[in-house]
Design a protein around this motif. Structure first.
Motif, PDB file in Angstrom:
ATOM      1  N   THR A  89      -6.152  17.111 -20.974  1.00  0.00           N
ATOM      2  CA  THR A  89      -6.684  15.954 -21.681  1.00  0.00           C
ATOM      3  C   THR A  89      -6.288  14.704 -20.915  1.00  0.00           C
ATOM      4  OG1 THR A  89      -4.781  15.372 -23.062  1.00  0.00           O
ATOM      5  CG2 THR A  89      -6.151  17.188 -23.819  1.00  0.00           C
ATOM      6  N   VAL A  90      -7.007  13.630 -21.120  1.00  0.00           N
ATOM      7  CA  VAL A  90      -6.675  12.367 -20.460  1.00  0.00           C
ATOM      8  C   VAL A  90      -6.807  11.226 -21.471  1.00  0.00           C
ATOM      9  CG1 VAL A  90      -7.225  10.743 -18.612  1.00  0.00           C
ATOM     10  CG2 VAL A  90      -7.540  13.208 -18.236  1.00  0.00           C
ATOM     11  N   THR A  91      -5.767  10.407 -21.548  1.00  0.00           N
ATOM     12  CA  THR A  91      -5.827   9.158 -22.303  1.00  0.00           C
ATOM     13  C   THR A  91      -5.307   8.055 -21.388  1.00  0.00           C
ATOM     14  OG1 THR A  91      -5.363  10.357 -24.354  1.00  0.00           O
ATOM     15  CG2 THR A  91      -5.149   7.972 -24.412  1.00  0.00           C
ATOM     16  N   LEU A 128      -0.171   6.025 -27.336  1.00  0.00           N
ATOM     17  CA  LEU A 128      -0.834   7.183 -26.741  1.00  0.00           C
ATOM     18  C   LEU A 128      -0.028   8.407 -27.141  1.00  0.00           C
ATOM     19  CD1 LEU A 128      -1.119   4.596 -24.719  1.00  0.00           C
ATOM     20  CD2 LEU A 128      -2.044   6.275 -23.125  1.00  0.00           C
ATOM     21  N   LEU A 129      -0.686   9.393 -27.734  1.00  0.00           N
ATOM     22  CA  LEU A 129       0.011  10.557 -28.278  1.00  0.00           C
ATOM     23  C   LEU A 129      -0.663  11.842 -27.825  1.00  0.00           C
ATOM     24  CD1 LEU A 129       0.289   9.308 -31.988  1.00  0.00           C
ATOM     25  CD2 LEU A 129       2.016   9.051 -30.195  1.00  0.00           C
ATOM     26  N   SER A 130       0.110  12.762 -27.252  1.00  0.00           N
ATOM     27  CA  SER A 130      -0.429  14.098 -27.029  1.00  0.00           C
ATOM     28  C   SER A 130      -0.544  14.785 -28.387  1.00  0.00           C
ATOM     29  CB  SER A 130       0.477  14.902 -26.095  1.00  0.00           C
ATOM     30  OG  SER A 130       1.719  15.205 -26.702  1.00  0.00           O
ATOM     31  N   ASP A 131      -1.326  15.874 -28.456  1.00  0.00           N
ATOM     32  CA  ASP A 131      -1.539  16.489 -29.766  1.00  0.00           C
ATOM     33  C   ASP A 131      -0.262  17.101 -30.329  1.00  0.00           C
ATOM     34  OD1 ASP A 131      -1.460  18.670 -28.018  1.00  0.00           O
ATOM     35  OD2 ASP A 131      -3.066  19.758 -29.029  1.00  0.00           O
ATOM     36  N   SER A 139      -6.061  14.419 -27.056  1.00  0.00           N
ATOM     37  CA  SER A 139      -4.971  13.480 -27.279  1.00  0.00           C
ATOM     38  C   SER A 139      -5.521  12.290 -28.072  1.00  0.00           C
ATOM     39  CB  SER A 139      -4.363  13.033 -25.949  1.00  0.00           C
ATOM     40  OG  SER A 139      -3.712  14.113 -25.307  1.00  0.00           O
ATOM     41  N   VAL A 140      -4.623  11.443 -28.564  1.00  0.00           N
ATOM     42  CA  VAL A 140      -5.028  10.377 -29.483  1.00  0.00           C
ATOM     43  C   VAL A 140      -4.533   9.022 -28.979  1.00  0.00           C
ATOM     44  CG1 VAL A 140      -4.895   9.513 -31.850  1.00  0.00           C
ATOM     45  CG2 VAL A 140      -4.931  11.980 -31.437  1.00  0.00           C
ATOM     46  N   LEU A 141      -5.386   8.021 -29.078  1.00  0.00           N
ATOM     47  CA  LEU A 141      -5.016   6.629 -28.828  1.00  0.00           C
ATOM     48  C   LEU A 141      -5.086   5.887 -30.159  1.00  0.00           C
ATOM     49  CD1 LEU A 141      -4.531   4.145 -26.955  1.00  0.00           C
ATOM     50  CD2 LEU A 141      -7.019   3.953 -26.793  1.00  0.00           C
TER      51      LEU A 141
END
Length: 273
Positions: free
Chosen positions: A100-102, A208-211, A119-121
Motif C-alpha cells: 500500500t502507499v500513502t 498516516l496509518l497502516s491498517d 492504509s488510511v490518511l
C-alpha cells in the motif's frame, strides 16, 4: 512540519513489512503485503525489502520533483524498484511483493495526498470533523472471500490453511479492473490511487496509518477518528499502537474481531502542519 512516527512489528520473530519516512515537506507510509507461509513470491528479496526500496524512492522523487503530481512520482518509483529486482526475481509471479502507499506533500499553500490500497490518511480539519481518506476497493473485494477464514479461530491450523487459500484467491483480483490496486511492478497502478489536495490553512494536522494501526477505529470500532487524532496529539503514536495491541491481546483467537493476523505490523505517523 513536526512529525512523530512509531512503527512496531506484528510479531517479534518476523520483519516489519511497514515503512515510513519523512522529509521537511513529504511524508510516506507503505504497508508491505505479506503472504502466509507456504506461498512463494518469485522474489529473492522479500516484502520488507520492497516496501523500503519503494518508500525511499518515493520520498526522494516527491521532494525533488515538487511540480510533478504524486501519481506520476509514484509511477516513476514503481518502475525504478522493478528494475532493481534483477534477473533473479520473477516479476510475472502473481505473488511478487506489493505494498500500500500513502503519501502527503506540502507544496506552497496546499497539502497534496495520495492513497493506494488499504492504509488510511486522516485529515484533522480546522473547521469541521476529521476526514478519513481511504481506498476501500481491497475491503470490498475481500469481503466475500474471507468468510471461511473469519469463521475459524485465529492461529489455529484450520485458520492458517484458510488464510493461505484466501491469499491465493485474492491475488487474482490484484491490479485488475473490478478488483483492487496496489503498488507492485506495474507503474500503471499509480493512476488508480485516490488523490486530492487541501489548502494548508484548513488543516491542523494529518495522520498516516497502516491498517495495523487504523484497526482500533475501522476494524475494532473502539473509538472514532476524532478521538484517534486526540490520542496522537496528546500522547503520540506509541499510545495509539499500545491501545491496538491491548485490544488484540484481549481477543487472541479473533472471536470478537475476526482477522487474518492476531497482530499486524502497526505504523502511525502524526504530522503537525
Amino acid at each position: 512540519m513536526r512529525v512523530s512516527l512509531v512503527s512496531v512489528p506484528g510479531s517479534p520473530d518476523r520483519s516489519n513489512e511497514d515503512f515510513a519516512a519523512a522529509s521537511h515537506d513529504v511524508v510516506v507510509l507503505l504497508d508491505g503485503a505479506g503472504t502466509p507461509p507456504g506461498i512463494e513470491s518469485g522474489c529473492s528479496h522479500g516484502v520488507a525489502w520492497y516496501a523500503r526500496q519503494l518508500g525511499a524512492q518515493l520520498l526522494v522523487e516527491a521532494g525533488t520533483m515538487p511540480r510533478r503530481p504524486l501519481v506520476d512520482v509514484l509511477a516513476v518509483a514503481i518502475e525504478r524498484v522493478a528494475a532493481m529486482h534483477g534477473d533473479a526475481c520473477d516479476l510475472s509471479d502473481p505473488n511478487t511483493p506489493s505494498a500500500t502507499v500513502t503519501a502527503v506533500r506540502r507544496t506552497g499553500d496546499d497539502v497534496e495526498y495520495l492513497v493506494l490500497a488499504d492504509s488510511v490518511l486522516v485529515l484533522d480539519v480546522l473547521d469541521g470533523d476529521p476526514v478519513a481518506v481511504t481506498d476501500d476497493r481491497l475491503a470490498r473485494t475481500s469481503r466475500s472471500l474471507r468468510a471461511e477464514m473469519d469463521a475459524l479461530p485465529t492461529g489455529s491450523p484450520e485458520h492458517t490453511q484458510a488464510r493461505r487459500a484466501y491469499a491465493e484467491t485474492l491475488g487474482s483480483y490484484r491490479n485488475t479492473d473490478g478488483g483492487f490496486w496496489v503498488a507492485s511492478t506495474d507503474p500503471a497502478a499509480a493512476a488508480h490511487a485516490v488523490t486530492g489536495s487541501v489548502p494548508l490553512g484548513r488543516l491542523r494536522a494529518v495522520a498516516l496509518l497502516s491498517d495495523g494501526a487504523s484497526r482500533l477505529v475501522d476494524r475494532f470500532s473502539l473509538t472514532d477518528w476524532a478521538d484517534a487524532l486526540k490520542i496522537l496529539a496528546d500522547d503520540g503514536p506509541a499510545e495509539l499502537i499500545r491501545r491496538v495491541r491491548a485490544a488484540e491481546d484481549s481477543d487472541p483467537r479473533g472471536e470478537r474481531w475476526p482477522r487474518g493476523k492476531a497482530s499486524d505490523d502497526a505504523t502511525a505517523v502524526y504530522c503537525v502542519l
